[in-house]
Design an enzyme around this catalytic site. Structure first.
Site, PDB file in Angstrom:
ATOM      1  N   ASP A   1       0.824  -1.222   0.000  1.00  0.00           N
ATOM      2  CA  ASP A   1       0.000   0.000   0.000  1.00  0.00           C
ATOM      3  C   ASP A   1       0.848   1.258   0.000  1.00  0.00           C
ATOM      4  OD1 ASP A   1      -2.252  -1.596   0.319  1.00  0.00           O
ATOM      5  OD2 ASP A   1      -1.883  -1.684   2.479  1.00  0.00           O
ATOM      6  N   ARG A   2       0.209   2.323  -0.459  1.00  0.00           N
ATOM      7  CA  ARG A   2       0.892   3.613  -0.530  1.00  0.00           C
ATOM      8  C   ARG A   2       1.477   4.006   0.832  1.00  0.00           C
ATOM      9  NH1 ARG A   2      -0.494   8.681   0.310  1.00  0.00           N
ATOM     10  NH2 ARG A   2       0.433  10.281  -1.003  1.00  0.00           N
TER      11      ARG A   2
END
Ligand code: DC
Length: 499
Positions: A109-110
């Site tokens: 994930d970011r």
């Protein structure tokens, strides 16, 4: 590149240990530039065409395999209209020019950090990411409030998510040393509090964040520190490095000729597997494992001996048994040594052979306590991994398939009911099955089961992907034969997959 001995080149490429590589050469399974290789031959690994069982050693030209330490805030998709920066922007231009394009294997994930693989080899990427492969991923997870025993138990037992029941394979507080080491890989540097180490084999979208949220503890920081056998350590935030041939093989197998979804190519390359054998106290792991190893020509290691030897040293030196760090500091004093059959069943402590003493009642009484300290388990982890690394081994214990060798080629779990274990012990000691001592044997086994399965770190559990070998109602020899058959089948499956 300078010339080097062929067995060293093979070992560096992750094909086998040096001795294993020598055996491959002697067996005629290695060719150099089309001619059968001979022991001691010197080769230039860049120039020579080296084949093992007809397959090239090196990745085909043009394929690129990278490890990246993904910083917070960078998106792991290749193209994203909303993203200011994607992971591809972090790949050095020269590498990108050579590769043409690269894309991430799986995702991170970011707002998560740490180890991400990038490649332009579609087959390899599929093999690494395939769920059947069950490559363990280890995360450092920071939370704002410490997890209590109930929450840890809930995470272990499984959390119902939309995709199914989400499980962690292992969860434990991080050691101070692990957190200190992690700081070098993170920007901004982390605060030292609230870190846990979590290992999972599943890889659902935002799985750990959703699992932690389900027990009411939001994740503050999430860092992937390991994928299979590959560790994040050594990479600064945003830094990439190209993987070594051995690393590429261990993660996903050689690029050429593999089947998508194939697992454990190193197994065949090494001509011998790494086998984990877990099970409860008195399940016969060490006798069954040792006998199977002799029949297979494998080494055998009973890791319980390490915990026992450590306990012996601690009692001998009057080390406080409630001081995990002091106990962990004794780990360099203990070692296993081979017996006449190649089994690692002799144990030395303080340089003295204490094999006969480690089953004394004093050690028996205290070893579970010693084994529960995270610092002790963390200190013994590299010792066990180093023993297993050269392969062709059955390693027995309580957390081998889950925590010590999550990438074992074959994971076995010896399952025997507590009643059967008790009655075997009672028969062994010639006790009256209806007497008080027999009742005490059963109660003691139940107590040890509870301690082993409820401790916070490295609890006894059936590892993900393990084959369960049941021994209730079966003779010792039947159980040994069943273990041997499983190992032989896995060896053949490895060979089939690779070919
Ligand atoms: O298998 P055994 O009874 O010899 O093991 C001795 C102790 O060490 C027992 O309390 C469990 C512990 N142990 C462990 O925690 N993890 C292992 N891998 C092996 C043993």
């Amino acid at each position: 590149m300078p010339e080097a001995r062929l067995q060293k080149v093979l070992a560096d490429a992750g094909v086998a240990s040096r001795r294993g590589a020598e055996a491959l050469i002697v067996a005629g399974r290695v060719t150099v530039d089309g001619a059968p290789a001979h022991l001691g031959e010197r080769v230039d690994p860049r120039a020579a065409r080296i084949l093992v069982d007809g397959r090239p050693l090196r990745a085909p030209a043009g394929h690129v395999y990278l490890a990246l330490n993904k910083p917070f805030g960078v998106t792991s998709t290749v193209r994203d209209r909303h993203a200011t920066r994607t992971v591809v922007d972090l790949v050095p231009p020269a590498v990108l020019a050579r590769a043409g394009r690269v894309y991430p294997v799986g995702r991170l994930d970011r707002d998560s950090e740490g180890l991400l693989l990038l490649t332009n080899d579609g087959d390899w990427s599929q093999r690494v990411a395939h769920p059947r492969h069950e490559l363990a991923r280890e995360y450092a997870v920071q939370v704002a409030v410490p997890l209590d025993g109930g929450r840890i138990a809930a995470l272990r037992q499984g959390i119902a998510l939309d995709e199914g029941v989400a499980r962690v394979d292992d969860i434990r507080p991080a050691t101070a040393a692990e957190t200190a080491k992690l700081a070098a890989s993170l920007a901004p540097p982390p605060s030292p509090e609230g870190w846990y180490r979590v290992t999972i084999a599943q890889g659902w979208r935002r799985q750990l964040r959703r699992m932690f949220a389900a027990v009411g503890v939001p994740v503050h920081r999430l860092v992937r520190v390991r994928i299979g056998s590959l560790w994040l350590a050594g990479l600064a935030p945003g830094e990439t490095r190209e993987l070594e041939p051995g690393e590429i093989r261990r993660l996903g197998g050689p690029s050429a000729g593999g089947t998508p979804g194939a697992t454990a190519p190193r197994a065949t390359a090494r001509a011998g597997l790494i086998v984990s054998l877990d099970g409860p106290a008195s399940s016969g792991k060490s006798t069954v494992g040792a006998a199977a190893a002799v029949r297979l020509g494998y080494r055998f290691c009973d890791t319980g001996l390490l915990y026992r030897a450590l306990t012996w040293v601690a009692l001998h030196r009057r080390t406080a048994l409630d001081d995990g760090d002091a106990l962990a500091a004794l780990v360099p004093e203990v070692a296993l040594a081979p017996d006449d059959h190649g089994g690692l069943t002799r144990v030395t402590a303080d340089g003295v052979d204490v094999t006969d003493a480690v089953h004394d009642t004093g050690v028996d009484r205290h070893v579970s306590q010693v084994a529960q300290y995270p610092a002790v388990r963390a200190a013994l982890q590299p010792v066990q991994r180093a023993i297993a690394a050269s392969g062709r081994i059955i390693m027995a214990g309580r957390d081998i398939g889950t925590a010590i060798l999550p990438d074992a080629d074959l994971k076995l779990y010896l399952d025997v009911s507590v009643e059967e274990r008790a009655s075997r012990r009672i028969a062994q000691r010639a006790l009256d099955p209806r007497g008080a001592s027999a009742v005490a044997v059963l109660a003691d086994l139940r107590r040890r089961d509870a301690l082993d399965s409820q401790r916070a770190v490295g609890p006894l559990r059936v590892p993900a992907g393990a084959v369960i070998v049941r021994s209730d109602g079966r003779s010792f020899d039947q159980t040994v034969r069943s273990v041997v058959a499983r190992v032989r089948a896995a060896e053949r499956a490895g060979a089939g997959r690779d070919g």
